[in-house]
Design a protein around this motif. Structure first.
Motif, PDB file in Angstrom:
ATOM      1  N   THR A   1     -54.583 -12.672  87.027  1.00  0.00           N
ATOM      2  CA  THR A   1     -54.371 -12.153  85.921  1.00  0.00           C
ATOM      3  C   THR A   1     -54.831 -10.406  86.445  1.00  0.00           C
ATOM      4  O   THR A   1     -53.557  -9.462  86.051  1.00  0.00           O
ATOM      5  N   ASP A   2     -55.768 -10.534  87.350  1.00  0.00           N
ATOM      6  CA  ASP A   2     -56.110  -8.898  86.888  1.00  0.00           C
ATOM      7  C   ASP A   2     -55.502  -8.691  88.485  1.00  0.00           C
ATOM      8  O   ASP A   2     -55.391  -7.425  88.639  1.00  0.00           O
ATOM      9  N   GLU A   3     -55.807  -9.412  89.282  1.00  0.00           N
ATOM     10  CA  GLU A   3     -54.930  -9.016  90.627  1.00  0.00           C
ATOM     11  C   GLU A   3     -53.924  -8.577  90.727  1.00  0.00           C
ATOM     12  O   GLU A   3     -53.323  -8.013  91.032  1.00  0.00           O
ATOM     13  N   GLN A   4     -52.626  -9.285  89.681  1.00  0.00           N
ATOM     14  CA  GLN A   4     -51.827  -8.599  89.499  1.00  0.00           C
ATOM     15  C   GLN A   4     -51.344  -7.604  88.655  1.00  0.00           C
ATOM     16  O   GLN A   4     -50.385  -7.154  89.077  1.00  0.00           O
ATOM     17  N   SER A   5     -52.051  -8.045  87.526  1.00  0.00           N
ATOM     18  CA  SER A   5     -52.145  -6.148  86.876  1.00  0.00           C
ATOM     19  C   SER A   5     -52.139  -4.530  87.596  1.00  0.00           C
ATOM     20  O   SER A   5     -51.859  -3.777  87.717  1.00  0.00           O
ATOM     21  N   ALA A   6     -53.150  -5.308  88.977  1.00  0.00           N
ATOM     22  CA  ALA A   6     -53.929  -4.324  89.737  1.00  0.00           C
ATOM     23  C   ALA A   6     -52.751  -3.017  90.309  1.00  0.00           C
ATOM     24  O   ALA A   6     -52.212  -2.443  91.121  1.00  0.00           O
ATOM     25  N   GLN A   7     -51.860  -5.064  90.660  1.00  0.00           N
ATOM     26  CA  GLN A   7     -50.666  -4.415  91.950  1.00  0.00           C
ATOM     27  C   GLN A   7     -49.450  -3.266  90.950  1.00  0.00           C
ATOM     28  O   GLN A   7     -48.956  -2.966  91.239  1.00  0.00           O
ATOM     29  N   MET A   8     -49.596  -3.646  89.545  1.00  0.00           N
ATOM     30  CA  MET A   8     -48.563  -3.506  88.043  1.00  0.00           C
ATOM     31  C   MET A   8     -48.558  -2.419  88.067  1.00  0.00           C
ATOM     32  O   MET A   8     -48.214  -1.300  88.231  1.00  0.00           O
ATOM     33  N   LYS A   9     -50.000  -1.726  88.380  1.00  0.00           N
ATOM     34  CA  LYS A   9     -50.599  -1.057  87.397  1.00  0.00           C
ATOM     35  C   LYS A   9     -50.377   0.650  89.421  1.00  0.00           C
ATOM     36  O   LYS A   9     -49.939   1.793  88.585  1.00  0.00           O
ATOM     37  N   ALA A  10     -50.287   0.080  91.105  1.00  0.00           N
ATOM     38  CA  ALA A  10     -50.002   0.935  91.769  1.00  0.00           C
ATOM     39  C   ALA A  10     -48.382   0.746  90.958  1.00  0.00           C
ATOM     40  O   ALA A  10     -47.735   2.821  91.669  1.00  0.00           O
ATOM     41  N   THR A  11     -48.062   0.102  90.604  1.00  0.00           N
ATOM     42  CA  THR A  11     -46.755   0.040  91.321  1.00  0.00           C
ATOM     43  C   THR A  11     -45.491   1.187  89.920  1.00  0.00           C
ATOM     44  O   THR A  11     -44.670   1.947  90.022  1.00  0.00           O
ATOM     45  N   THR A  12     -46.537   1.167  88.940  1.00  0.00           N
ATOM     46  CA  THR A  12     -45.915   1.849  87.680  1.00  0.00           C
ATOM     47  C   THR A  12     -46.232   3.351  88.122  1.00  0.00           C
ATOM     48  O   THR A  12     -45.424   4.181  87.543  1.00  0.00           O
ATOM     49  N   THR A  13     -47.146   3.352  88.707  1.00  0.00           N
ATOM     50  CA  THR A  13     -48.011   5.026  89.286  1.00  0.00           C
ATOM     51  C   THR A  13     -46.453   5.620  89.657  1.00  0.00           C
ATOM     52  O   THR A  13     -46.545   6.646  89.940  1.00  0.00           O
ATOM     53  N   THR A  14     -46.124   4.295  90.491  1.00  0.00           N
ATOM     54  CA  THR A  14     -45.096   5.266  91.884  1.00  0.00           C
ATOM     55  C   THR A  14     -43.857   5.301  91.169  1.00  0.00           C
ATOM     56  O   THR A  14     -43.034   6.426  90.820  1.00  0.00           O
ATOM     57  N   ALA A  15     -43.756   4.736  90.157  1.00  0.00           N
ATOM     58  CA  ALA A  15     -42.073   5.159  89.007  1.00  0.00           C
ATOM     59  C   ALA A  15     -42.691   5.658  88.522  1.00  0.00           C
ATOM     60  O   ALA A  15     -41.238   6.726  87.990  1.00  0.00           O
ATOM     61  N   ILE A  16     -43.680   6.508  87.727  1.00  0.00           N
ATOM     62  CA  ILE A  16     -43.994   7.271  87.213  1.00  0.00           C
ATOM     63  C   ILE A  16     -43.857   8.592  88.009  1.00  0.00           C
ATOM     64  O   ILE A  16     -42.869  10.108  87.511  1.00  0.00           O
TER      65      ILE A  16
END
Length: 353
Positions: free
Chosen positions: A234-249
């Motif tokens: 969960t933590d690993e996927q969360s880190a990837q998704m946070k980076a993806t969300t940042t670039t989406a913003i």
């Protein structure tokens, strides 16, 4: 502050010169000066943070650094030269043979930003949708090739407007100036190109977020089958998704800032407007596009605890930040990285002491 321009041909000599009021020039300078200063300071802070902080020197930030360099150069060269070319009237800025040179830097760095966002989108797509092969495909050498390609494409796009700009001896500082067909076609292409590329990247991010949850479950099951242990997936996927969300913003901010520029190109190419109306339109609609160079560093700082910590450490003498201790993610060699959490990993020869 303005000077009359005398065209070299007899036809232009009978035309009425278009002169910009000095008050308007002063107003534009006062309007854009804070933007230029904010662009230089914010992006300098990001670049200095990556240079000074070892934990920020990881491959997930390579594209961020490239984007920040383009934003910094936009404030340092692109915006000032565009303002000079737009407002100062003389034999250099008014004739088509030399006028577009003043806008080349702005076009170049803007194109670099757009292509850089496209590269980030593809990189995030690989990181989320194909995490098991992400490490194999995205090597440090491939990052270098991608960034080099991005800058070459940006330079090409920046030079294109200088080609086919019309009669080189024709003055644009006249009331009845008509843009050439080549420039008109370029404006229409650019007006369409921006929303098309942004829409494509938006669809890609939609696919990323749609498949991320199911992909995470499949990867977790595969890891348990291969390694027979329950990692903190969960933590690993969360880190990837946070980076993806940042670039989406960042992509959303780019779209909000650059759609007015697309509208400007469409209006200039499609409608016959009074020169003063065009000047006002250009001044208003170009500002959000240039302001995007300030927005990106703010997004990094807001979304990344490590960037916030690094920036606050550098700004400590000014006492602008609260002293909150933020846990930093270590930079690891590839050999010590998990399969899915690759953002904090660099090859052993890339880590700089």
């Amino acid at each position: 502050m303005t000077t009359d321009v005398t065209s070299t041909d007899s036809r232009s000599s009978n035309q009425t010169n278009f002169e910009i009021p000095p008050d308007f020039i002063i107003g534009v300078i006062c309007f854009y000066s804070p933007l230029i200063i904010a662009t230089l300071l914010s992006n300098s802070l990001v670049l200095l943070a990556v240079y000074r902080e070892k934990n920020l020197r990881k491959r997930s930030n390579v594209f961020i650094v490239s984007l920040s360099v383009a934003d910094f150069l936009t404030g340092l060269v692109g915006v000032p030269t565009a303002i000079v070319g737009r407002l100062i009237q003389n034999h250099v800025t008014c004739f088509t043979a030399t006028r577009m040179v003043f806008f080349t830097a702005a076009f170049t760095f803007s194109a670099v930003s757009l292509f850089q966002l496209l590269a980030i989108t593809v990189e995030r797509y690989l990181a989320i949708v194909t995490p098991l092969v992400y490490h194999k495909n995205m090597t440090p050498q491939r990052y270098f090739y991608i960034i080099t390609t991005v800058w070459i494409l940006g330079i090409v796009f920046g030079i294109i407007p200088n080609i086919g700009s019309g009669n080189p001896n024709e003055s644009v500082c006249v009331m009845d100036y008509k843009i050439s067909h080549a420039v008109r076609i370029f404006m229409l292409i650019f007006a369409i190109f921006i929303p098309v590329v942004l829409s494509a990247m938006g669809l890609m991010y939609f696919h990323i977020f749609r498949t991320a949850r199911s992909q995470a479950n499949r990867i977790a099951a595969l890891r348990r089958a291969l390694f027979r242990k329950d990692d903190n997936q969960t933590d690993e996927q969360s880190a990837q998704m946070k980076a993806t969300t940042t670039t989406a913003i960042i992509l959303g901010g780019f779209a909000a800032c650059w759609m007015p520029m697309s509208l400007k190109f469409f209006i200039e190419a499609s409608l016959e407007l009074d020169p003063y109306a065009i000047l006002l339109l250009q001044t208003i609609l170009e500002f959000p596009a240039y302001a995007n160079s300030v927005m990106n560093p703010l997004i990094y700082s807001y979304r990344s605890a490590e960037f916030r910590t690094a920036c606050c450490r550098m700004l400590a003498p000014l006492k602008l930040c609260k002293r909150n201790k933020v846990e930093q993610t270590p930079v690891l060699p590839f050999s010590a990285c998990s399969v899915t959490l690759q953002d904090n990993c660099v090859s052993d020869d890339v880590i700089v002491s």
